[in-house]
Design a protein around this motif. Structure first.
Motif, PDB file in Angstrom:
ATOM      1  N   GLY A 391       0.836  -1.209   0.000  1.00 21.31           N
ATOM      2  CA  GLY A 391       0.000   0.000   0.000  1.00 21.31           C
ATOM      3  C   GLY A 391       0.865   1.251   0.000  1.00 21.31           C
ATOM      4  N   HIS A 392       1.894   1.269   0.845  1.00 22.22           N
ATOM      5  CA  HIS A 392       2.834   2.404   0.858  1.00 22.22           C
ATOM      6  C   HIS A 392       3.472   2.577  -0.525  1.00 22.22           C
ATOM      7  CE1 HIS A 392       2.865   3.675   4.983  1.00 22.22           C
ATOM      8  NE2 HIS A 392       3.179   2.485   5.461  1.00 22.22           N
ATOM      9  N   ALA A 393       3.902   1.457  -1.110  1.00 16.62           N
ATOM     10  CA  ALA A 393       4.582   1.530  -2.408  1.00 16.62           C
ATOM     11  C   ALA A 393       3.633   2.050  -3.485  1.00 16.62           C
ATOM     12  CB  ALA A 393       5.115   0.148  -2.794  1.00 16.62           C
ATOM     13  N   ALA A 414       0.087   9.530   6.124  1.00 20.17           N
ATOM     14  CA  ALA A 414       1.118   8.626   5.622  1.00 20.17           C
ATOM     15  C   ALA A 414       0.631   7.177   5.591  1.00 20.17           C
ATOM     16  CB  ALA A 414       2.378   8.716   6.481  1.00 20.17           C
ATOM     17  N   GLU A 415      -0.277   6.835   6.496  1.00 16.42           N
ATOM     18  CA  GLU A 415      -0.729   5.444   6.574  1.00 16.42           C
ATOM     19  C   GLU A 415      -2.047   5.202   5.849  1.00 16.42           C
ATOM     20  OE1 GLU A 415       1.159   3.051   7.634  1.00 16.42           O
ATOM     21  OE2 GLU A 415       2.731   4.378   8.379  1.00 16.42           O
ATOM     22  N   THR A 416      -2.503   6.187   5.067  1.00 20.54           N
ATOM     23  CA  THR A 416      -3.788   6.024   4.389  1.00 20.54           C
ATOM     24  C   THR A 416      -3.770   4.811   3.456  1.00 20.54           C
ATOM     25  OG1 THR A 416      -4.041   8.420   4.410  1.00 20.54           O
ATOM     26  CG2 THR A 416      -5.520   7.200   2.969  1.00 20.54           C
ATOM     27  N   ALA A 417      -2.817   4.776   2.546  1.00 22.02           N
ATOM     28  CA  ALA A 417      -2.791   3.721   1.533  1.00 22.02           C
ATOM     29  C   ALA A 417      -2.413   2.371   2.124  1.00 22.02           C
ATOM     30  CB  ALA A 417      -1.814   4.094   0.428  1.00 22.02           C
ATOM     31  N   SER A 418      -1.541   2.383   3.133  1.00 16.03           N
ATOM     32  CA  SER A 418      -1.108   1.121   3.727  1.00 16.03           C
ATOM     33  C   SER A 418      -2.245   0.479   4.526  1.00 16.03           C
ATOM     34  CB  SER A 418       0.101   1.355   4.623  1.00 16.03           C
ATOM     35  OG  SER A 418      -0.167   2.354   5.565  1.00 16.03           O
ATOM     36  N   THR A 419      -2.924   1.287   5.346  1.00 14.59           N
ATOM     37  CA  THR A 419      -4.039   0.749   6.125  1.00 14.59           C
ATOM     38  C   THR A 419      -5.154   0.281   5.199  1.00 14.59           C
ATOM     39  OG1 THR A 419      -3.490   2.369   7.819  1.00 14.59           O
ATOM     40  CG2 THR A 419      -5.577   1.230   8.073  1.00 14.59           C
TER      41      THR A 419
HETATM   42 ZN   LIG Z   1       3.055   1.855   7.477  1.00 14.41          ZN
END
Ligand SMILES: [Zn+2]
Length: 599
Positions: A391-393, A414-419
């Motif tokens: 997600g981060h990538a 910062a954690e939107t896409a990863s979560t």
């Molecule tokens: Zn993260």
């Protein structure tokens, strides 16, 4: 699908061949160091453009700055990968030291550049940001100018910054030194070992309750033994912060953290208010979890304890297929991205000794590629971690074509896409579960995460706010810090636990991070923001995929309230969005409660 079996090691040679001995990388660092020194020199020699005509000669500096910042990221990413893949790589450690020097030069250049941005006359600055070629960085430029305007004059800011190195930040570093000395005695195989704080923290998650209980007693004691020293560090870094804010004319301790996270105080208030309104069902969850574990009430050290059941096992290839498939149900583009990352060896997942623990994603902006680090041992947590880092990538990949200055997003988004990616996969795992026995630990895991964000982190926020209020009046002794901590925990957990953690303020590094004050609420914001976006994706399906990308692309160049208004059509200063977001977790808890009704 991807060709099997997948290679579980990453490819770093495509960036710089030869690992930590790469001659190409050394040349790259030399060029970067020279570039940073040269930019710094020219900024020192020059001054802010005083007329629109003078902008012509000045704007190339902006381009150069962004180019250096990208190369700095590229180099930093390479070194992080080297040190993580082999903790014994001494060459890589030397490179790390070299990088610290380069960063210092770049950071001075940044300060000088920001100063010049803030010194331009209004009409010159307006002419700058209205140029079509700077449209993408107009917001970051305005923000840099506004932030400089919130501070003292440059001479006093620069003095404060210099003094902070051995004052403010030194208290944070002293804390780390103290933590490194903490030892917790523990009997293992008939002899006493002395666990480091990190080792003991891992053991606090032991599935055996007796182990957790005994260890927690010793854990509390160990922090208590040096409580006066921790209290001194905390009081002095807080005192520094309060003084600095006073001189800048800031009336709230939250001014800096809110500004760092580009959010309004109202947004933060309404977020906590909505969480507060929904706590009853999470208390019910904690009570039920206690019952399932055969307890009257959960103790502090039981909150994250695993709830039984047989968890599914995955091979790495199966994990890759599972992730690609479920990303694809939301967005074919995200699925292609993940498929490519697996096939092109963007991921270091091999389970072997010598690797650093944990996971991360780092990006090589010049190559427009990312690399993911983790250790894959075949459990569902590993699959979640893979999805999280992918997600981060993906977040980075949709920003790749933006100028460097427009790519800087704050901690709370910062954690939107990863979560989001993690939610796609954890919900899919839940749906794929074949029995209640399999479902139970998955639901508990999701509910536990929500409890961490809504209760544990809430306690940290309450504590920190109250501590700073008392610190304004004078030093706050360790015993009082304990009181404030337990009060905050009881309030945040609504008295649902049988025991609390008085020395939590000493054991938690986050209170001592000087670079990022109030290292707590952005986590909760990020979790809920992502949950809210996810709820929208559930409603709109694949039609939302493009909107999602547009939202991610704007995370580095908007205030969060504007971001949410533009892409989700919601007002973050009103409760509705937050309620929808909390409801995502409430649904998990309700399933857990239904499943454990008769237990
Ligand atoms: Zn993260």
């Amino acid at each position: 699908m991807v060709q099997k079996p997948l290679n579980q090691t990453w490819d770093l040679d495509v960036f710089f061949p030869g690992g930590s001995k790469s001659p190409e990388f050394r040349r790259f660092l030399d060029d970067l160091a020279a570039g940073a020194a040269s930019l710094k020199q020219r900024l020192e020699a020059g001054s802010a453009p005083a007329t629109v005509a003078e902008l012509e000669g000045w704007t190339p500096l902006l381009g150069e700055f962004q180019d250096l910042a990208q190369r700095n990221r590229q180099a930093g990413a390479f070194i992080s990968c080297l040190t993580a893949q082999d903790m014994a790589d001494e060459e890589a450690k030397l490179l790390q030291g070299r990088m610290t020097q380069i960063r210092a030069a770049l950071s001075s250049a940044t300060t000088l550049l920001d100063h010049q941005i803030s010194q331009m006359p209004e009409e010159v600055f307006t002419a700058l940001v209205e140029r079509p070629e700077f449209a993408d960085i107009a917001y970051p430029l305005r923000e840099r100018r506004a932030r400089a305007g919130m501070r003292m004059d440059p001479e006093r800011e620069s003095l404060a910054g210099d003094l902070a190195v051995d004052g403010y930040h030194a208290w944070g570093r002293l804390y780390n030194e103290l933590v490194a000395r903490v030892r917790i005695p523990w009997e293992e195989g008939g002899r006493t070992v002395h666990l480091s704080a990190g080792q003991a923290a891992n053991k606090l998650h032991d599935p055996d309750r007796a182990v957790r209980a005994e260890l927690f007693t010793r854990w509390e004691k160990a922090w208590g033994e040096q409580a006066d020293l921790f209290a001194a560090a905390l009081n002095h870094l807080a005192g520094f912060r309060i003084q600095l804010y006073r001189h800048r004319g800031w009336d709230s301790i939250l001014t800096e953290p809110l500004e760092n996270n580009r959010m309004k105080a109202e947004t933060l208030e309404v977020m906590w208010e909505v969480i507060g309104r929904n706590k009853t069902i999470f208390v019910e969850y904690l009570n039920r979890k206690a019952r399932v574990l055969g307890l009257e009430k959960l103790a502090w050290y039981d909150v994250e304890a695993p709830v039984g059941g047989a968890a599914a096992k995955f091979s790495y290839d199966e994990a890759a297929d599972f992730i690609v498939e479920h990303f694809g149900r939301f967005s074919p583009d995200m699925a292609d991205f993940a498929r490519n990352a697996f096939a092109e060896r963007w991921i270091e997942a091999e389970d072997r000794p010598g690797k650093r623990p944990g996971g991360f994603c780092t990006s090589f902006p010049l190559s427009r590629q990312s690399r993911i680090f983790m250790t894959f041992a075949g459990n569902l947590d590993n699959v979640s971690t893979l999805a999280h880092e992918l997600g981060h990538a993906y977040h980075q990949s949709v920003m790749n074509d933006l100028p460097q200055l427009a790519q800087g997003y704050a901690m709370n988004v910062a954690e939107t896409a990863s979560t989001f990616a993690e939610l796609l996969v954890s919900d899919a795992a839940l749906q794929a579960a074949k029995s209640d026995e399999e479902r139970l630990p998955l639901l508990a895991g999701k509910a536990d995460r929500a409890v961490a964000f809504f209760m544990n982190i809430h306690a940290r926020f309450l504590f920190e706010t109250r501590f700073y209020a008392e610190r304004e009046k004078g030093l706050v002794p360790a015993a009082r810090l304990n009181e404030l901590m337990v009060e905050a925990q009881k309030e945040a957990f609504r008295d649902a636990l049988s025991t609390y953690h008085p020395h939590f303020w000493a054991s938690k590094l986050h209170f001592y991070i000087t670079g990022q004050p109030f290292y707590n609420f952005p986590y909760t914001f990020g979790f809920l923001f992502s949950s809210g976006v996810y709820a929208r994706a559930q409603e709109e399906g694949q039609a939302f995929a493009q909107k999602y990308v547009d939202l991610l692309r704007d995370t580095g160049r908007m205030r969060v309230e504007d971001l949410a208004a533009k892409h989700l059509g919601v007002d973050l200063t009103k409760p509705d969005f937050w309620q929808d977001a909390v409801d995502v977790s409430v649904a998990d808890v309700k399933q857990f409660l239904a499943l454990t009704e008769n237990r």
